[in-house]
Write a protein that holds these residues in place. Structure first.
Motif, PDB file in Angstrom:
ATOM      1  N   GLY A   1      19.525  30.142  36.067  1.00 19.62           N
ATOM      2  CA  GLY A   1      20.506  30.801  36.910  1.00 19.62           C
ATOM      3  C   GLY A   1      20.902  32.185  36.446  1.00 19.62           C
ATOM      4  N   HIS A   2      20.103  32.783  35.577  1.00 19.58           N
ATOM      5  CA  HIS A   2      20.474  34.083  35.009  1.00 19.58           C
ATOM      6  C   HIS A   2      19.204  34.870  34.685  1.00 19.58           C
ATOM      7  CE1 HIS A   2      19.691  31.405  31.595  1.00 19.58           C
ATOM      8  NE2 HIS A   2      19.270  32.493  30.970  1.00 19.58           N
ATOM      9  N   GLY A   3      19.387  36.164  34.417  1.00 17.58           N
ATOM     10  CA  GLY A   3      18.286  36.967  33.905  1.00 17.58           C
ATOM     11  C   GLY A   3      17.435  37.652  34.942  1.00 17.58           C
ATOM     12  N   TYR A   4      17.990  37.968  36.112  1.00 19.91           N
ATOM     13  CA  TYR A   4      17.188  38.579  37.164  1.00 19.91           C
ATOM     14  C   TYR A   4      17.382  40.097  37.266  1.00 19.91           C
ATOM     15  CZ  TYR A   4      16.344  33.743  38.194  1.00 19.91           C
ATOM     16  OH  TYR A   4      15.976  32.434  38.076  1.00 19.91           O
ATOM     17  N   ASP A   5      17.956  40.679  36.235  1.00 20.92           N
ATOM     18  CA  ASP A   5      18.032  42.130  36.114  1.00 20.92           C
ATOM     19  C   ASP A   5      16.731  42.652  35.515  1.00 20.92           C
ATOM     20  OD1 ASP A   5      18.650  42.567  32.891  1.00 20.92           O
ATOM     21  OD2 ASP A   5      19.326  40.652  33.716  1.00 20.92           O
ATOM     22  N   TYR A   6      16.465  43.932  35.697  1.00 19.79           N
ATOM     23  CA  TYR A   6      15.193  44.487  35.226  1.00 19.79           C
ATOM     24  C   TYR A   6      15.053  44.450  33.701  1.00 19.79           C
ATOM     25  CZ  TYR A   6      13.110  46.183  39.596  1.00 19.79           C
ATOM     26  OH  TYR A   6      12.492  46.272  40.819  1.00 19.79           O
ATOM     27  N   ASP A   7      16.138  44.586  32.961  1.00 13.50           N
ATOM     28  CA  ASP A   7      16.018  44.532  31.510  1.00 13.50           C
ATOM     29  C   ASP A   7      15.480  43.180  31.057  1.00 13.50           C
ATOM     30  OD1 ASP A   7      16.960  47.103  31.280  1.00 13.50           O
ATOM     31  OD2 ASP A   7      18.916  46.552  30.469  1.00 13.50           O
TER      32      ASP A   7
ATOM     33  N   VAL B   1      -3.752  47.454  27.958  1.00 16.21           N
ATOM     34  CA  VAL B   1      -3.473  46.693  29.179  1.00 16.21           C
ATOM     35  C   VAL B   1      -3.363  47.617  30.386  1.00 16.21           C
ATOM     36  CG1 VAL B   1      -1.690  45.303  30.345  1.00 16.21           C
ATOM     37  CG2 VAL B   1      -2.313  44.810  27.961  1.00 16.21           C
ATOM     38  N   THR B   2      -3.908  47.149  31.501  1.00 16.70           N
ATOM     39  CA  THR B   2      -3.596  47.733  32.805  1.00 16.70           C
ATOM     40  C   THR B   2      -2.558  46.838  33.461  1.00 16.70           C
ATOM     41  OG1 THR B   2      -5.839  48.629  33.076  1.00 16.70           O
ATOM     42  CG2 THR B   2      -4.486  48.404  35.063  1.00 16.70           C
ATOM     43  N   LEU B   3      -1.373  47.373  33.687  1.00 19.48           N
ATOM     44  CA  LEU B   3      -0.329  46.633  34.385  1.00 19.48           C
ATOM     45  C   LEU B   3      -0.482  46.872  35.883  1.00 19.48           C
ATOM     46  CD1 LEU B   3       3.127  47.067  32.555  1.00 19.48           C
ATOM     47  CD2 LEU B   3       1.781  44.975  32.840  1.00 19.48           C
ATOM     48  N   VAL B   4      -0.591  45.785  36.655  1.00 17.05           N
ATOM     49  CA  VAL B   4      -0.706  45.874  38.106  1.00 17.05           C
ATOM     50  C   VAL B   4       0.498  45.161  38.706  1.00 17.05           C
ATOM     51  CG1 VAL B   4      -2.097  45.331  40.129  1.00 17.05           C
ATOM     52  CG2 VAL B   4      -3.219  45.868  37.952  1.00 17.05           C
ATOM     53  N   ALA B   5       1.312  45.877  39.446  1.00 17.91           N
ATOM     54  CA  ALA B   5       2.569  45.313  39.928  1.00 17.91           C
ATOM     55  C   ALA B   5       2.739  45.551  41.417  1.00 17.91           C
ATOM     56  CB  ALA B   5       3.749  45.915  39.163  1.00 17.91           C
ATOM     57  N   HIS B   6       3.260  44.529  42.096  1.00 17.54           N
ATOM     58  CA  HIS B   6       3.513  44.605  43.531  1.00 17.54           C
ATOM     59  C   HIS B   6       5.010  44.577  43.810  1.00 17.54           C
ATOM     60  CE1 HIS B   6       4.014  42.464  47.545  1.00 17.54           C
ATOM     61  NE2 HIS B   6       3.442  43.612  47.868  1.00 17.54           N
ATOM     62  N   SER B   7       5.453  45.362  44.780  1.00 12.32           N
ATOM     63  CA  SER B   7       6.811  45.330  45.300  1.00 12.32           C
ATOM     64  C   SER B   7       7.834  45.538  44.183  1.00 12.32           C
ATOM     65  CB  SER B   7       7.028  44.003  46.042  1.00 12.32           C
ATOM     66  OG  SER B   7       8.203  44.034  46.809  1.00 12.32           O
ATOM     67  N   MET B   8       8.842  44.647  44.053  1.00  7.82           N
ATOM     68  CA  MET B   8       9.844  44.840  43.008  1.00  7.82           C
ATOM     69  C   MET B   8       9.267  44.608  41.616  1.00  7.82           C
ATOM     70  SD  MET B   8      10.970  41.733  41.452  1.00  7.82           S
ATOM     71  CE  MET B   8      12.618  42.134  40.984  1.00  7.82           C
ATOM     72  N   GLY B   9       8.079  44.006  41.531  1.00  6.94           N
ATOM     73  CA  GLY B   9       7.392  43.903  40.246  1.00  6.94           C
ATOM     74  C   GLY B   9       7.083  45.266  39.666  1.00  6.94           C
TER      75      GLY B   9
ATOM     76  N   MET C   1      15.609  52.255  46.792  1.00  7.85           N
ATOM     77  CA  MET C   1      15.706  51.938  48.222  1.00  7.85           C
ATOM     78  C   MET C   1      17.115  52.126  48.760  1.00  7.85           C
ATOM     79  SD  MET C   1      12.844  50.589  49.770  1.00  7.85           S
ATOM     80  CE  MET C   1      13.325  49.197  50.778  1.00  7.85           C
ATOM     81  N   LEU C   2      18.116  51.968  47.913  1.00  5.33           N
ATOM     82  CA  LEU C   2      19.506  51.992  48.354  1.00  5.33           C
ATOM     83  C   LEU C   2      19.960  53.397  48.728  1.00  5.33           C
ATOM     84  CD1 LEU C   2      22.212  50.359  48.581  1.00  5.33           C
ATOM     85  CD2 LEU C   2      22.658  51.088  46.218  1.00  5.33           C
ATOM     86  N   ARG C   3      20.726  53.507  49.803  1.00  2.00           N
ATOM     87  CA  ARG C   3      21.320  54.795  50.163  1.00  2.00           C
ATOM     88  C   ARG C   3      22.443  55.141  49.188  1.00  2.00           C
ATOM     89  NH1 ARG C   3      23.816  54.433  55.652  1.00  2.00           N
ATOM     90  NH2 ARG C   3      21.635  54.429  56.340  1.00  2.00           N
TER      91      ARG C   3
ATOM     92  N   VAL D   1      15.956  40.438  44.832  1.00  2.00           N
ATOM     93  CA  VAL D   1      15.969  41.435  45.906  1.00  2.00           C
ATOM     94  C   VAL D   1      17.022  42.490  45.617  1.00  2.00           C
ATOM     95  CG1 VAL D   1      16.463  41.803  48.351  1.00  2.00           C
ATOM     96  CG2 VAL D   1      15.041  39.897  47.648  1.00  2.00           C
ATOM     97  N   ARG D   2      18.193  42.061  45.182  1.00  2.00           N
ATOM     98  CA  ARG D   2      19.238  43.021  44.839  1.00  2.00           C
ATOM     99  C   ARG D   2      18.781  43.946  43.716  1.00  2.00           C
ATOM    100  NH1 ARG D   2      25.078  40.639  43.819  1.00  2.00           N
ATOM    101  NH2 ARG D   2      23.974  39.547  42.151  1.00  2.00           N
ATOM    102  N   THR D   3      18.125  43.379  42.711  1.00  2.00           N
ATOM    103  CA  THR D   3      17.598  44.196  41.616  1.00  2.00           C
ATOM    104  C   THR D   3      16.563  45.190  42.132  1.00  2.00           C
ATOM    105  OG1 THR D   3      18.003  42.494  39.944  1.00  2.00           O
ATOM    106  CG2 THR D   3      16.300  44.126  39.459  1.00  2.00           C
ATOM    107  N   GLY D   4      15.636  44.707  42.936  1.00  2.00           N
ATOM    108  CA  GLY D   4      14.541  45.552  43.390  1.00  2.00           C
ATOM    109  C   GLY D   4      14.949  46.664  44.322  1.00  2.00           C
ATOM    110  N   LEU D   5      15.981  46.427  45.126  1.00  2.00           N
ATOM    111  CA  LEU D   5      16.374  47.422  46.127  1.00  2.00           C
ATOM    112  C   LEU D   5      17.472  48.368  45.654  1.00  2.00           C
ATOM    113  CD1 LEU D   5      16.388  45.302  49.415  1.00  2.00           C
ATOM    114  CD2 LEU D   5      14.492  46.518  48.333  1.00  2.00           C
ATOM    115  N   CYS D   6      18.247  47.952  44.656  1.00  2.00           N
ATOM    116  CA  CYS D   6      19.435  48.724  44.287  1.00  2.00           C
ATOM    117  C   CYS D   6      19.346  49.396  42.925  1.00  2.00           C
ATOM    118  CB  CYS D   6      20.665  47.816  44.326  1.00  2.00           C
ATOM    119  SG  CYS D   6      20.986  47.106  45.961  1.00  2.00           S
TER     120      CYS D   6
END
Length: 273
Positions: free
Chosen positions: A65-71, A89-97, A126-128, A196-201
């Motif tokens: 239930g914790h730890g969904y911030d980028y850090d 390493v080649t890091l390949v990331a999609h979307s908020m990844g 993404m956030l205004r 989603v909140r982490t990825g967009l804000c």
């Protein structure tokens, strides 16, 4: 099954196929390591070592239930690279990844990573905000989150066609679309909301401008989840050493609908650098 531990003891599932130069895949929000099968099989056949993992709260990893911030997410990624002692390493990331990969470089440096690939990344912001007036308003994000929370299975199913931009002629079977939706539902409600909140804000503009490895940016020009003008094109403006490829009429799920082209771009990028 193979697992490793995040710094806080969270058990995280990973897949490790093949030998050769390591390629580590970071999935988008709600998706698991399984989403990369259209890349991992062809690239292992070409002599690369492909590694992917299930983010905390997703797939076969602990639904904490914790730890969904980028850090924290970046530290989980660091734990994987350390556990397997991966270098070059080649890091390949999609979307908020993509944000996880960028924050990894900010927090952990470049000793293990020599290339970065961003596919439909939601970065840099993404956030205004006052200095990002073209972004999406917080009120709109809040309404979307509330709508999704009321009936997550229905919301996922209704938005699947937009994910693949099928209205523009991108062909995908009903079965593959259903498989993708099932993956998106195989994460906790807590994780689904928080990532989603982490990825967009999260504002990654300064970090993107400080990236010090060759970077390949792939983005669909019909991406409804990460609009190309707000994300892909801005990343191309910010990242110092990048190659930018824009896919006409492609949506957010280009790694599936355009897998052959994406894989050619990936292999050529890894082979050249």
């Amino acid at each position: 099954m193979p697992y490793f531990e995040g710094p806080d003891g969270t058990s995280l599932f990973y897949t490790d196929w093949g030998q050769g130069k390591p390629v580590v895949f970071v999935a988008g929000a709600w998706l698991s390591s399984s989403s990369w099968e259209f890349q991992m099989l062809p690239l292992t056949d070409k002599g690369l070592r492909c590694v992917a993992f299930d983010r905390r709260g997703h797939g076969r990893s602990d639904w904490v239930g914790h730890g969904y911030d980028y850090d924290t997410l970046a530290d989980d990624l660091a734990a994987l690279l350390t556990r397997l002692d991966l270098r070059d390493v080649t890091l390949v990331a999609h979307s908020m990844g993509g944000g996880e990969a960028i924050r990894y470089l900010t927090r952990h440096g470049y000793d293990r990573v020599s290339r970065l690939v961003l596919i439909g990344a939601t970065a840099p912001l993404m956030l205004r905000t006052p200095d990002n007036p073209e972004g999406v308003g917080q009120e709109i994000l809040d309404l979307m989150a509330a709508d999704r929370a009321k009936d997550r299975p229905r919301w996922m199913a209704q938005n699947a066609q937009a994910f693949f931009a099928t209205h523009l002629g991108n062909s995908i079977s009903a079965e593959l679309m259903e498989w993708t939706v099932r993956q998106c539902l195989d994460c906790s409600a807590k994780a689904a909301h928080e990532v989603v909140r982490t990825g967009l804000c999260t504002d990654l503009r300064e970090e993107a401008a400080a990236i010090r490895v060759p970077t390949l940016i792939l983005h669909g020009d019909a991406d409804a989840s990460a609009p190309v003008a707000l994300c892909g094109q801005r990343m191309a403006e910010l990242v110092p050493d990048n190659s930018y490829k824009e896919y006409p009429l492609a949506g957010h799920g280009i790694f599936i609908t355009h897998a052959d082209a994406v894989n050619r771009n990936l292999f050529d990028f890894i082979d050249m650098t």
